[in-house]
Design an enzyme around this catalytic site. Structure first.
Site, mmCIF file in Angstrom:
data_model
loop_
_atom_site.group_PDB
_atom_site.id
_atom_site.type_symbol
_atom_site.label_atom_id
_atom_site.label_comp_id
_atom_site.label_asym_id
_atom_site.label_seq_id
_atom_site.Cartn_x
_atom_site.Cartn_y
_atom_site.Cartn_z
ATOM 1 N N LYS A 60 0.682 -1.105 0.156
ATOM 2 C CA LYS A 60 0.024 0.044 -0.065
ATOM 3 C C LYS A 60 0.832 1.189 0.011
ATOM 4 O O LYS A 60 0.726 2.221 -0.682
ATOM 5 C CB LYS A 60 -1.030 0.014 1.191
ATOM 6 C CG LYS A 60 -1.986 -1.024 1.048
ATOM 7 C CD LYS A 60 -2.924 -1.319 2.290
ATOM 8 C CE LYS A 60 -3.807 -2.342 2.474
ATOM 9 N NZ LYS A 60 -4.748 -2.392 3.484
ATOM 10 N N HIS A 111 0.380 -6.419 17.952
ATOM 11 C CA HIS A 111 -0.760 -7.519 17.798
ATOM 12 C C HIS A 111 -1.457 -7.676 19.195
ATOM 13 O O HIS A 111 -0.571 -7.275 20.291
ATOM 14 C CB HIS A 111 -0.023 -8.711 17.369
ATOM 15 C CG HIS A 111 1.232 -8.926 17.976
ATOM 16 N ND1 HIS A 111 1.305 -9.531 19.308
ATOM 17 C CD2 HIS A 111 2.457 -8.969 17.716
ATOM 18 C CE1 HIS A 111 2.511 -9.991 19.574
ATOM 19 N NE2 HIS A 111 3.370 -9.452 18.412
#
Length: 125
Positions: A60, A111
């Site tokens: 991206k 995470h």
């Protein structure tokens, strides 16, 4: 100057289930160094997922999405001396993306039990 920014988030279970059930998925997506690193962790699926998100975020940041001539397992995210993540381009992917030589690529991983995310910033010096 910033050339690109990418962000991605993924469910840990989605990556973990593919690693556990699909023969070859792990090797297709992750480098041998990443596999060794993640397999050494207690919650390995969280570490795999954060790296998967970083690879998506990297594409991206390039502004192209996945680019022909590149492979997920040739984009490697491993810890540096202080534990900070570093993104390295390997093999044909390094050749295909040679225009990035001299650029600084910063990666941030995070995470939780169920979710992993990453941000990638590409800047020139």
């Amino acid at each position: 100057m910033i050339e690109g920014i990418g962000i991605d988030m993924i469910e840990v279970e989605r990556v973990g289930s593919r690693i556990d059930r699909e023969n070859g998925f792990r090797e297709l997506v992750f480098s041998p160094g990443e596999i060794a690193y993640c397999e050494s962790k207690t919650h390995k699926h969280q570490h795999y997922s954060a790296r998967f998100a970083a690879k998506e975020a990297f594409f991206k940041a390039l502004g192209t999405g996945w680019a022909q001539g590149t492979s997920f397992n040739e984009i490697e995210i491993l810890p540096g001396e202080k534990g900070e993540p570093h993104l390295h381009l390997l093999g044909n992917t390094a050749i295909t993306l040679a225009h990035l030589e001299g650029c600084v690529i910063k990666v941030s991983l995070t995470h939780l039990k169920d979710t992993a995310a990453a941000v990638v910033v590409i800047s020139n010096k």
